[in-house]
Write a protein that holds these residues in place. Structure first.
Motif, mmCIF file in Angstrom:
data_model
loop_
_atom_site.group_PDB
_atom_site.id
_atom_site.type_symbol
_atom_site.label_atom_id
_atom_site.label_comp_id
_atom_site.label_asym_id
_atom_site.label_seq_id
_atom_site.Cartn_x
_atom_site.Cartn_y
_atom_site.Cartn_z
ATOM 1 N N HIS A 234 -12.907 16.600 12.162
ATOM 2 C CA HIS A 234 -13.466 15.258 12.020
ATOM 3 C C HIS A 234 -14.002 14.757 13.357
ATOM 4 C CE1 HIS A 234 -13.086 10.829 11.265
ATOM 5 N NE2 HIS A 234 -13.652 11.216 10.125
ATOM 6 N N GLN A 235 -13.172 14.869 14.382
ATOM 7 C CA GLN A 235 -13.577 14.421 15.719
ATOM 8 C C GLN A 235 -14.808 15.192 16.205
ATOM 9 O OE1 GLN A 235 -12.563 11.889 17.481
ATOM 10 N NE2 GLN A 235 -11.147 11.369 15.841
ATOM 11 N N GLY A 236 -14.767 16.486 16.009
ATOM 12 C CA GLY A 236 -15.877 17.323 16.458
ATOM 13 C C GLY A 236 -17.180 16.913 15.803
ATOM 14 N N CYS A 237 -17.107 16.627 14.515
ATOM 15 C CA CYS A 237 -18.325 16.228 13.798
ATOM 16 C C CYS A 237 -18.870 14.905 14.321
ATOM 17 C CB CYS A 237 -18.029 16.115 12.301
ATOM 18 S SG CYS A 237 -18.033 17.709 11.473
ATOM 19 N N LEU A 238 -17.985 13.949 14.508
ATOM 20 C CA LEU A 238 -18.457 12.643 14.991
ATOM 21 C C LEU A 238 -19.118 12.775 16.360
ATOM 22 C CD1 LEU A 238 -15.499 10.314 13.897
ATOM 23 C CD2 LEU A 238 -17.845 10.342 12.979
ATOM 24 N N GLN A 239 -18.479 13.571 17.195
ATOM 25 C CA GLN A 239 -19.002 13.752 18.551
ATOM 26 C C GLN A 239 -20.350 14.480 18.534
ATOM 27 O OE1 GLN A 239 -15.946 15.532 21.029
ATOM 28 N NE2 GLN A 239 -17.532 16.374 22.391
ATOM 29 N N GLU A 240 -20.451 15.501 17.726
ATOM 30 C CA GLU A 240 -21.692 16.279 17.701
ATOM 31 C C GLU A 240 -22.827 15.522 17.010
ATOM 32 O OE1 GLU A 240 -22.153 18.893 19.494
ATOM 33 O OE2 GLU A 240 -20.049 18.880 20.104
ATOM 34 N N LEU A 241 -22.471 14.739 16.033
ATOM 35 C CA LEU A 241 -23.497 13.925 15.389
ATOM 36 C C LEU A 241 -24.052 12.901 16.382
ATOM 37 C CD1 LEU A 241 -25.135 13.057 12.945
ATOM 38 C CD2 LEU A 241 -23.181 11.699 12.173
ATOM 39 N N ALA A 242 -23.164 12.306 17.163
ATOM 40 C CA ALA A 242 -23.611 11.357 18.186
ATOM 41 C C ALA A 242 -24.520 12.055 19.199
ATOM 42 C CB ALA A 242 -22.404 10.738 18.892
ATOM 43 N N ARG A 243 -24.161 13.274 19.558
ATOM 44 C CA ARG A 243 -24.991 14.038 20.491
ATOM 45 C C ARG A 243 -26.392 14.264 19.887
ATOM 46 N NH1 ARG A 243 -22.921 17.380 24.189
ATOM 47 N NH2 ARG A 243 -21.078 17.824 22.927
ATOM 48 N N LEU A 244 -26.404 14.678 18.639
ATOM 49 C CA LEU A 244 -27.682 14.946 17.970
ATOM 50 C C LEU A 244 -28.549 13.689 17.935
ATOM 51 C CD1 LEU A 244 -29.527 16.782 16.210
ATOM 52 C CD2 LEU A 244 -28.227 15.986 14.225
#
Lengths: 601, 601
Positions: B487-497
């Protein structure tokens, strides 16, 4: 439709301007006669002969492959004659010991020649590459009587050497070999066993084939400490050097491979073949490492050579191929479309390939310079430092050069679009020929284990400290703004490498699986840091070249700086990901049981 | 020695547990009859027939290749008969329009079938893949009279479709085509020109071959807006569907390729061949995109299928191969060495391959679900959202699935060591067969330009916002600690994108070269973020599966979570490097002149 010309300009630059090779050579008795003029003449002549004799046989050799018929192996059309032409030119003894008719050229120079060989014809290059390594081993470990009989003939390409290690049930784990050696009185032994994947195990290019064979003596201890090394010629050798009887060994067949099809990869059967022990009993693996370390750098250079020829061919294509218009509007409005090099993404691929190649070339010459120093430097301390660097960097040279070489061939093939997949253009052969380099001579995973296990962990980072000190010393200077990016990048990446190394050493205490888990990513990290250092060295030399020439300067220097900036900006950032990957540790890898890896229908 | 069994367990998991396919199907009239039971029965039967009929022809087809003799092409031994067996089972119309005797199965299900085809025999799979795309185009753009004549026969595999776009001087830049169409009265045209790289342009597997050909009408505007699309059958078709005369077209030869050797890649010559216009004049490229978009996802699945079969074969090898001991001591002390899967680096490679495959499978089904919705969903808003996602993700599916599929085959080959390079083991064929998928159907560079140019920049990120909203909505929930990493990884990577997308859009204003410079890295970034999302979905479903089953639970779920953790910890960090690479911008790429790229001897 592929083309190749040896990158002489870059070789001169790296030897003369980046590494001040003549200064190196001058301080070592073995090479003090060699100046840049002679070196350049050698490079030019080797380029000429390699381009004329070997490159034209590359695609045809791939198409034809080797032939096996009742134990005899014939190489592709033209190979034998080209081999003899280069033999007559004295090329197969270029780095050989002058006491036995070798040319005594330093490794810094012979790596450039090897690059040309692999670039022009990787399959062909393997025959002399094995021979050179075998000769090196004999030079270091055989008694004088054998050296006098064998070395001049091997340097002359009259006899060719091989390396017989692998057996069907063991490649990496040589402790498992079954080939055995029975004493036969007379200081000779009878070797019996079957070896596979023997490059040049049988062929038609030489009068004799000189096999260096790992086998076990009757009283051998278990495992890798029970292996001995034997010299087993195809034809026995009389005391005057003339050939005696055919020895009891034969080729049982050839492998069908993805690539390097002109290289005969043989099954070799030894049926009580006569051999002599080289080095001490049970210490054959250590002795063999003289050859294996030579071959590891050589195979690294296979990656480099193939990356270079792939680049050149792709640029030939990119110059001619017209598709679409430049993003900012037509560059060649008189043509139906612009050459594809106008497109940023095509440039990105071309620059990736080129930055790997040029970084790799400098790195290969750097490792070679340390090999020369470790052998010839008059000061013991200098020899010791150089030797440590060679020990540390040999697995990196093998694995990183081949991995980036493979990436380079794949990226170059991509530049062609569909033509890259069609055999006639040659690009796909480079990919197939480069692929093996990541696998043989110890897979890249094995190289990485060697690096983190033997070279990093076992001596608590002592070799790495040598590397870091050498790199940092090279960065201690005032830096002009124009090349400050390189300098800053190197300092930052070196700090990253040291930080990660320390943490890995700490973490791996009592947890050996941590080394294996980190190994490949760590090797890649060290490779990228080493290439960054090489790019710093090249940027500095290019900048100095421009300063010396005045404002306009040589386009070569401008291009060198531009390729280097591409490396620093768009390729070096991979270290950031590598750091995280390494730090993820072994735990995520070890959760699954063996059964969990099996497919579930 | 390679083996393949369709990954039915994972397919059931992804369809049933991750995407709740039956719920999807129920809400759409076209598929509401389909339940999980029937879907599973279809998957099982397709697995059986593909494993029994196609996989055994994979290596032999590669070794034999296709034959060309005076305009006739024969496919490798067994292909024709296997094709007929599957035709009799109705498999070639699985996703076809039921109004014309297709089976009407949703894309979510047919992607699984396609994966099996490519995994079992990639060369073979291309014939039906082209046919399905051609039928889809006709179904959407041809008049009813043509559909009634052609579609039932194409679904039955009696006639097979092709896509004729490329000419020797143009692949990417179709505006340059020279093939022309002259009106011939009677609503027919005479097509003249030469096409290359036509997959299945000629062969012996069907009674008729249905070419969809791009050509220019006499009054065509310049460039890509002057292209029209024609239906040009090998044999003309009478009103009752019987075959008429042989049309004036012929195969001029076959390409010799790196791989997919069982697929006939033809030069096709049209010499005034009779054809009919499909769609509107000069809008042929738009019409053709119906087929091209289908093929793009299909080729993505080629990458996935080859990654899967490469994984399975490598695991067969890894189970049997004994080399060295586990880092912590012998795991199989009764054997001479441990199976190589004990080594962390072998596990790392196996997990890389598997994480790409399983992430890719989920992603392919996700894109398929959006295709189904965009076609069949009763609500217009839902259709519009789904359509936007399909438009955005089609280039990602093509390029990212094929790039990671190629990486997977290379990594799987590496697990074998030297055996991976020898033809008999099959691993090297997967590499060669996977390589083309990054090249054809629009190179991955072209896909990336399509993504950043048409799909991101042109509408100022509107499609991407849809994607981000959908992903974020899927993350709005309380998360158990066990899967919080995902979950954390997705939120972080989506923000990066989102951050990078915004900066790229800003930077590219008035500087179109910035899009091309960022394209491939940006596509990779979006691909990794999408895979992370898929891994979140899979982790959640696996966790729920475990909760439902109680403490021990199915090993499948535990393994799924472990593979997912590997992805998050050791693969997803590549986005950090991609961010820096993208942000480096176009400037470093544009410094060199064209001459600077040419090799200097």
């Amino acid at each position: 439709m592929a083309s190749y010309q040896a990158p002489l300009r870059d070789m001169r630059f790296i030897l003369g301007e980046v590494f001040q090779a003549p200064e190196e050579w001058k301080c070592m008795p073995a090479t003090q006669e060699l100046g840049m003029d002679l070196a350049e003449a050698i490079l030019e002549e080797s380029a000429r002969v390699v381009q004329a004799e070997l490159f034209p046989l590359n695609q045809s050799g791939d198409a034809e492959g080797c032939h096996f018929d009742k134990g005899e192996v014939s190489t592709p059309k033209g190979f034998k004659s080209a081999f003899e032409t280069l033999a007559q030119g004295g090329w197969w003894g270029l780095g050989g010991n002058p006491e036995y008719d070798g040319q005594g050229m330093p490794k810094m120079l012979t790596v450039a020649f090897e690059e040309m060989l692999y670039a022009a014809n990787a399959s062909f290059a393997l025959y002399p590459a094995l021979n050179t390594g075998a000769a090196l081993l004999l030079d270091q470990h055989a008694p004088d009587i054998i050296k006098r009989l064998y070395l001049p003939r091997m340097y002359a390409g009259q006899w060719l050497g091989t390396m017989c290690l692998t057996e069907p049930h063991c490649g990496t784990d040589l402790g498992l070999i079954k080939t055995h050696a029975a004493p036969d009185g007379d200081d000779t032994y009878r070797i019996t066993g079957s070896k596979i994947w023997i490059t040049g195990g049988e062929h038609d290019m030489a009068e004799n084939i000189v096999h260096l064979v790992l086998a076990k003596l009757p009283d051998a201890p278990e495992g890798s400490r029970g292996i001995s090394l034997f010299l087993v010629p195809k034809f026995t050798v009389n005391d005057d050097g003339s050939l005696g009887e055919r020895n009891a060994l034969s080729c049982g067949g050839l492998e069908h491979k993805m690539g390097i099809k002109g290289s005969a990869t043989c099954v070799m059967n030894f049926d009580g073949a006569q051999g002599v022990l080289i080095g001490k009993p049970h210490q054959g693996l250590t002795t063999m490492f003289t050859m294996m370390n030579y071959e590891r750098l050589s195979i690294g250079i296979q990656g480099l050579g193939l990356g270079e020829v792939a680049y050149q061919s792709a640029m030939d294509f990119a110059r001619e191929r017209l598709q679409s218009r430049a993003p900012g509007g037509a560059v060649a409005p008189e043509k139906p479309a612009d050459p594809i090099l106008v497109h940023p993404d095509v440039r990105r691929m071309a620059l990736n390939v080129r930055a790997w190649n040029e970084g790799g070339r400098a790195f290969a010459v750097f490792v070679a310079s340390q090999l020369d120093r470790s052998k010839h430097h008059p000061e013991a301390e200098a020899r010791a430092i150089a030797d440590d660097l060679v020990v540390l960097l040999t697995p990196v040279a093998k694995a990183f050069l081949t991995a980036r070489g493979f990436d380079a061939t794949v990226e170059a093939q991509q530049i062609y679009g569909g033509s890259g997949y069609c055999v006639e253009w040659g690009a796909e052969q480079y990919v197939r020929d480069a692929r093996i380099a990541m696998i043989y001579e110890g897979t890249n995973g094995i190289q990485a284990m060697d690096l983190v296990g033997r070279k990093l962990f076992r001596n608590r980072g002592a070799y790495l400290s040598r590397f870091a000190r050498a790199m940092r010393a090279d960065l201690e200077e005032d830096v002009p703004a124009e090349i400050d990016t390189f300098h800053q990048g190197c300092l930052q990446e070196l700090a990253r490498l040291e930080r990660i190394s320390a943490r890995l050493l700490e973490r791996a205490k009592g947890r050996p699986e941590e080394l294996g888990a980190a190994a490949v990513d760590y090797l890649d990290l060290l490779g990228y840091v080493a290439y960054a250092w090489m790019w710093w060295k090249m940027a500095r030399a290019a900048y100095q070249g421009l300063v010396a020439q005045g404002p306009a300067g040589d386009a070569f220097y401008h291009a060198k700086l531009a390729v280097g900036r591409h490396f620093m900006a768009r390729m070096l950032p991979r270290t950031v990901a590598l750091e995280r990957q390494i730090m993820a540790g072994a735990e995520p890898l070890m959760q699954l049981s063996e059964a969990d890896f099996q497919p579930q229908g």
